[in-house]
Design an enzyme around this catalytic site. Structure first.
Site, PDB file in Angstrom:
ATOM      1  N   SER A  96       6.560  52.312  20.923  1.00  0.00           N
ATOM      2  CA  SER A  96       7.823  51.588  21.040  1.00  0.00           C
ATOM      3  C   SER A  96       8.294  51.179  19.649  1.00  0.00           C
ATOM      4  CB  SER A  96       7.656  50.345  21.917  1.00  0.00           C
ATOM      5  OG  SER A  96       8.924  49.774  22.138  1.00  0.00           O
ATOM      6  N   SER A 101       9.616  45.274  23.979  1.00  0.00           N
ATOM      7  CA  SER A 101      10.553  46.062  24.799  1.00  0.00           C
ATOM      8  C   SER A 101       9.902  47.034  25.774  1.00  0.00           C
ATOM      9  CB  SER A 101      11.512  46.830  23.879  1.00  0.00           C
ATOM     10  OG  SER A 101      10.796  47.752  23.093  1.00  0.00           O
ATOM     11  N   ASN A 236      23.513  57.596  16.033  1.00  0.00           N
ATOM     12  CA  ASN A 236      24.321  56.411  16.338  1.00  0.00           C
ATOM     13  C   ASN A 236      25.812  56.708  16.263  1.00  0.00           C
ATOM     14  OD1 ASN A 236      24.493  53.412  16.793  1.00  0.00           O
ATOM     15  ND2 ASN A 236      25.631  53.570  14.881  1.00  0.00           N
ATOM     16  N   LYS A 241      27.578  57.857  21.554  1.00  0.00           N
ATOM     17  CA  LYS A 241      26.487  56.883  21.418  1.00  0.00           C
ATOM     18  C   LYS A 241      27.091  55.516  21.083  1.00  0.00           C
ATOM     19  CE  LYS A 241      22.846  54.491  20.027  1.00  0.00           C
ATOM     20  NZ  LYS A 241      22.966  53.108  19.524  1.00  0.00           N
ATOM     21  N   ASP A 245      26.899  53.148  24.242  1.00  0.00           N
ATOM     22  CA  ASP A 245      25.655  52.368  24.285  1.00  0.00           C
ATOM     23  C   ASP A 245      25.856  50.987  23.653  1.00  0.00           C
ATOM     24  OD1 ASP A 245      23.289  51.393  22.770  1.00  0.00           O
ATOM     25  OD2 ASP A 245      22.242  53.216  23.324  1.00  0.00           O
ATOM     26  N   SER A 417      23.373  58.434  25.118  1.00  0.00           N
ATOM     27  CA  SER A 417      22.652  58.295  23.843  1.00  0.00           C
ATOM     28  C   SER A 417      21.559  59.361  23.726  1.00  0.00           C
ATOM     29  CB  SER A 417      21.991  56.918  23.757  1.00  0.00           C
ATOM     30  OG  SER A 417      22.905  55.916  24.090  1.00  0.00           O
ATOM     31  N   GLN A 421      20.332  62.558  21.364  1.00  0.00           N
ATOM     32  CA  GLN A 421      19.014  62.649  20.719  1.00  0.00           C
ATOM     33  C   GLN A 421      18.409  64.041  20.912  1.00  0.00           C
ATOM     34  OE1 GLN A 421      17.264  61.121  18.657  1.00  0.00           O
ATOM     35  NE2 GLN A 421      17.766  58.945  18.701  1.00  0.00           N
TER      36      GLN A 421
HETATM   37  P1  NAD Z   1      28.445  47.142  13.370  1.00  0.00           P
HETATM   38  O1  NAD Z   1      28.302  47.456  11.932  1.00  0.00           O
HETATM   39  O2  NAD Z   1      29.446  47.869  14.206  1.00  0.00           O
HETATM   40  O3  NAD Z   1      28.746  45.572  13.560  1.00  0.00           O
HETATM   41  C1  NAD Z   1      28.139  44.548  12.850  1.00  0.00           C
HETATM   42  C2  NAD Z   1      29.244  43.547  12.507  1.00  0.00           C
HETATM   43  O4  NAD Z   1      28.659  42.375  11.953  1.00  0.00           O
HETATM   44  C3  NAD Z   1      30.230  44.088  11.477  1.00  0.00           C
HETATM   45  O5  NAD Z   1      31.560  44.029  11.989  1.00  0.00           O
HETATM   46  C4  NAD Z   1      30.051  43.167  10.271  1.00  0.00           C
HETATM   47  O6  NAD Z   1      31.269  42.938   9.583  1.00  0.00           O
HETATM   48  C5  NAD Z   1      29.520  41.902  10.929  1.00  0.00           C
HETATM   49  N1  NAD Z   1      28.721  41.033  10.045  1.00  0.00           N
HETATM   50  C6  NAD Z   1      27.851  41.370   9.054  1.00  0.00           C
HETATM   51  N2  NAD Z   1      27.336  40.266   8.494  1.00  0.00           N
HETATM   52  C7  NAD Z   1      27.863  39.206   9.145  1.00  0.00           C
HETATM   53  C8  NAD Z   1      27.703  37.806   9.026  1.00  0.00           C
HETATM   54  N3  NAD Z   1      26.904  37.262   8.108  1.00  0.00           N
HETATM   55  N4  NAD Z   1      28.400  37.002   9.880  1.00  0.00           N
HETATM   56  C9  NAD Z   1      29.241  37.529  10.801  1.00  0.00           C
HETATM   57  N5  NAD Z   1      29.445  38.852  10.946  1.00  0.00           N
HETATM   58  C10 NAD Z   1      28.752  39.684  10.139  1.00  0.00           C
HETATM   59  O7  NAD Z   1      26.991  47.322  14.009  1.00  0.00           O
HETATM   60  P2  NAD Z   1      26.656  47.438  15.577  1.00  0.00           P
HETATM   61  O8  NAD Z   1      26.641  48.871  15.969  1.00  0.00           O
HETATM   62  O9  NAD Z   1      27.484  46.482  16.296  1.00  0.00           O
HETATM   63  O10 NAD Z   1      25.115  46.993  15.557  1.00  0.00           O
HETATM   64  C11 NAD Z   1      24.727  45.660  15.307  1.00  0.00           C
HETATM   65  C12 NAD Z   1      23.215  45.549  15.419  1.00  0.00           C
HETATM   66  O11 NAD Z   1      22.810  45.803  16.767  1.00  0.00           O
HETATM   67  C13 NAD Z   1      22.437  46.562  14.591  1.00  0.00           C
HETATM   68  O12 NAD Z   1      21.233  45.964  14.144  1.00  0.00           O
HETATM   69  C14 NAD Z   1      22.117  47.665  15.581  1.00  0.00           C
HETATM   70  O13 NAD Z   1      21.041  48.449  15.159  1.00  0.00           O
HETATM   71  C15 NAD Z   1      21.834  46.854  16.814  1.00  0.00           C
HETATM   72  N6  NAD Z   1      21.947  47.501  18.136  1.00  0.00           N
HETATM   73  C16 NAD Z   1      21.295  46.885  19.159  1.00  0.00           C
HETATM   74  C17 NAD Z   1      21.377  47.398  20.432  1.00  0.00           C
HETATM   75  C18 NAD Z   1      20.631  46.746  21.545  1.00  0.00           C
HETATM   76  O14 NAD Z   1      20.521  47.338  22.616  1.00  0.00           O
HETATM   77  N7  NAD Z   1      20.141  45.543  21.381  1.00  0.00           N
HETATM   78  C19 NAD Z   1      22.152  48.542  20.685  1.00  0.00           C
HETATM   79  C20 NAD Z   1      22.832  49.131  19.619  1.00  0.00           C
HETATM   80  C21 NAD Z   1      22.740  48.595  18.344  1.00  0.00           C
HETATM   81  N1  ADE Z   2      18.169  50.580  23.849  1.00  0.00           N
HETATM   82  C1  ADE Z   2      18.925  49.776  24.602  1.00  0.00           C
HETATM   83  N2  ADE Z   2      18.599  49.900  25.899  1.00  0.00           N
HETATM   84  C2  ADE Z   2      17.603  50.818  25.978  1.00  0.00           C
HETATM   85  C3  ADE Z   2      16.864  51.362  27.053  1.00  0.00           C
HETATM   86  N3  ADE Z   2      17.086  51.005  28.323  1.00  0.00           N
HETATM   87  N4  ADE Z   2      15.920  52.266  26.743  1.00  0.00           N
HETATM   88  C4  ADE Z   2      15.714  52.635  25.456  1.00  0.00           C
HETATM   89  N5  ADE Z   2      16.385  52.164  24.421  1.00  0.00           N
HETATM   90  C5  ADE Z   2      17.333  51.251  24.666  1.00  0.00           C
END
Ligand code: NAD
Ligand code: ADE
Length: 486
Positions: A96, A101, A236, A241, A245, A417, A421
């Site tokens: 993982s 997760s 990404n 994606k 996603d 997504s 891949q």
């Molecule tokens: P993105 O670049 O589209 O958005 C991030 C935003 O944060 C930008 O608009 C940027 O201007 C803003 N930002 C940066 N620093 C900041 C601060 N100090 N205060 C306020 N705003 C700020 O990125 P994203 O695709 O939205 O991804 C965000 C994060 O989520 C990444 O770490 C990504 O890998 C992760 N992610 C998580 C999941 C999940 O399932 N949890 C899924 C996809 C992506």
């Molecule tokens: N990232 C966000 N959701 C997920 C899922 N269900 N499986 C794998 N990666 C993920």
């Protein structure tokens, strides 16, 4: 349970992987496999793209015999990705990319089908990196030809391992970063067992496909510094994606995570979303759908303006500390919510992160706050009481809440997504590009979307030849230029 998991020493795994691992996997409980299989069967019906790709290529087996290692959340949806790679001929091993997760029943179902998995829900950091290394070493000592990465940790291990072999003094660089200390200890053990292990591993490595925004940032950094070792595909930034996603997946899974953790009424509460990129937009919609009042912080005026147009309030975190009931970080940046911020929050505030890494919220500094009292309510839910008597709730120790407190995005969105891949893995194996970071061609992006619209009963309008020439696109696509932003 996890403390009882017997983990062979790293030196033994590196020198004699086939013999020391009594069983070539490490998961929580193999007896969960039939439950996992039943959930995988539900999910297969919800992943039409991935299943169509499986069917299309399972005769030709374009990945026949290719050693693929994955470092990506070990969920039910990932099980279907893994089994698709296997159906295409690949020889797969998995870990993982997050300590919280893993869905243990999904891991068990995959192991039951003889794919080695090293992952369980609630790993320590030491266990996490041990799992990543184990997933990289086949019983005959070989290492991956392709990597499926999510966040870049497997890619980091390859790069840092090689760098250490070239300059072992790197291991002595002092660092306060606890995770880096763990990585350095692991790399030191590998180095002192076999000082050319990573040289051989990098020789075998053909390419990597990267799932997430933060991992992609790391790749472009390495490309810029000329340190990138292999061709990489940025999954990404396939439209199917990040515009699905990251937005609609988070719209579904953020509220799921908060509700499973806190079981609290969301309507009427003030929710602060830090970052209004793709994940922030999905997160805001998620909480807005539950009738929260949404506040957004942004550094980028374009994203701030988008938040205004969506009807949200844009302010700084400092402005909202006495008002917000819920905080969500979605920036991919560090130290966005500090311990000092949390010391000033409203009583009973819920604090969580949905970005990839846990450094968006200062959890270590919170733990070290003078006079703080921490009470664990249940796994991945902690109450912190400050000396002045107010408390906050921290979800998943600041790690991504949708996968730590719930089960991540639903299958349908993950099908998009993971279709990307699989196409990326086939591309890396077949096309042997120069070292660099690439996105998949728009034709494939449109094909991934096409594989999903039937399931939703959507019917496309067919472009007429005169219309195609009038707007200047081929009759069968691609329908948009590369610069189009969706
Ligand atoms: P993105 O670049 O589209 O958005 C991030 C935003 O944060 C930008 O608009 C940027 O201007 C803003 N930002 C940066 N620093 C900041 C601060 N100090 N205060 C306020 N705003 C700020 O990125 P994203 O695709 O939205 O991804 C965000 C994060 O989520 C990444 O770490 C990504 O890998 C992760 N992610 C998580 C999941 C999940 O399932 N949890 C899924 C996809 C992506
Ligand atoms: N990232 C966000 N959701 C997920 C899922 N269900 N499986 C794998 N990666 C993920």
């Amino acid at each position: 349970m996890n403390n009882q998991i017997n983990m062979p020493e790293i030196s033994e795994i590196v020198t004699n992987p086939g013999n020391v691992r009594q069983k070539d996997y490490k998961i929580a409980d193999l007896s969960l496999s039939s439950w996992g299989r039943l959930e995988i069967e539900i999910a297969e019906k919800e992943m039409p793209g991935l299943m169509a790709i499986r069917q299309k290529y399972s005769q030709d087996k374009p990945l026949q015999g290719v050693r693929i290692m994955g470092s990506l959340h070990m969920t039910v949806q990932t099980a279907i990705l893994i089994e698709t790679l296997v159906a295409l001929g690949a020889n797969v091993r998995w870990a993982s990319c997050n300590i919280f997760s893993t869905q243990d029943h999904a891991a068990a179902a995959v192991v039951e089908k003889n794919v080695p998995v090293f992952a369980w829900k609630g790993e320590t950091l030491e266990e996490y990196w041990w799992c990543t290394l184990n997933a990289m070493i086949w019983p005959d000592g070989n290492t991956p030809q392709l990597i499926v990465d999510d966040g870049g940790d497997a890619t980091l291990l390859m790069h840092k391992g090689l760098a250490v072999e070239k300059d072992p003094s790197l291991l002595n660089c002092p660092t306060d970063n606890k995770e880096l200390q763990v990585v350095n200890r692991l790399l030191a053990k590998v180095y002192h067992t076999d000082s050319s292990f990573w040289h051989r591993a990098v020789e075998q490595w053909v390419g990597v496909s990267e799932e997430t925004t933060t991992g992609v940032h790391r790749l472009y950094h390495m490309q810029k510094d000329n340190t990138l070792l292999v061709p990489a595909i940025n999954v990404n930034d396939s439209v199917t994606k990040s515009k699905f996603d990251n937005i609609y997946g988070c719209r579904h899974s953020l509220v799921d995570g908060i509700c499973r953790a806190m079981d609290v009424m969301l309507a009427g509460k003030n929710a602060m979303i830090c970052g209004f990129g793709d994940v922030g937009k999905g997160s805001a919609e998620s909480l807005s759908g539950q009738k929260c009042k949404i506040f957004v912080s942004e550094i980028d005026p374009i994203c701030a303006l988008q938040a205004c147009m969506a009807g949200y309030n844009v302010c700084t975190i400092e402005d909202i500390l006495k008002t917000a009931d819920i905080y969500v970080t979605a920036t991919g940046n560090k130290d966005v919510i500090t311990a000092a911020h949390m010391s000033k929050m409203k009583d009973q505030a819920i604090v969580c992160n949905i970005g990839h890494f846990d450094n968006e919220i200062q959890v270590d500094a919170l733990n070290d706050w003078p006079g703080i009292k921490k009470i664990n309510i249940k796994p991945q839910v902690d109450k912190y009481i400050f000396p002045d008597g107010h408390c906050i709730y921290m979800l998943a120790e600041g790690r991504l809440v949708n996968l730590g407190c719930a089960t991540g995005h639903p299958s349908f969105v993950m099908s998009n997504s993971f279709s990307n891949q699989v196409l990326a893995q086939m591309d890396l194996w077949k096309n042997r590009r120069e070292i660099g970071v690439y996105v998949l061609p728009k034709e494939l992006d449109e094909e991934v979307a096409q594989l999903h619209i039937d399931k939703l009963g959507a019917k496309l309008t067919k472009l007429r030849p005169d219309q195609a020439s009038y707007i200047g696109v081929p009759i069968n696509g691609p329908f948009k230029p590369a610069h189009y932003r969706y």
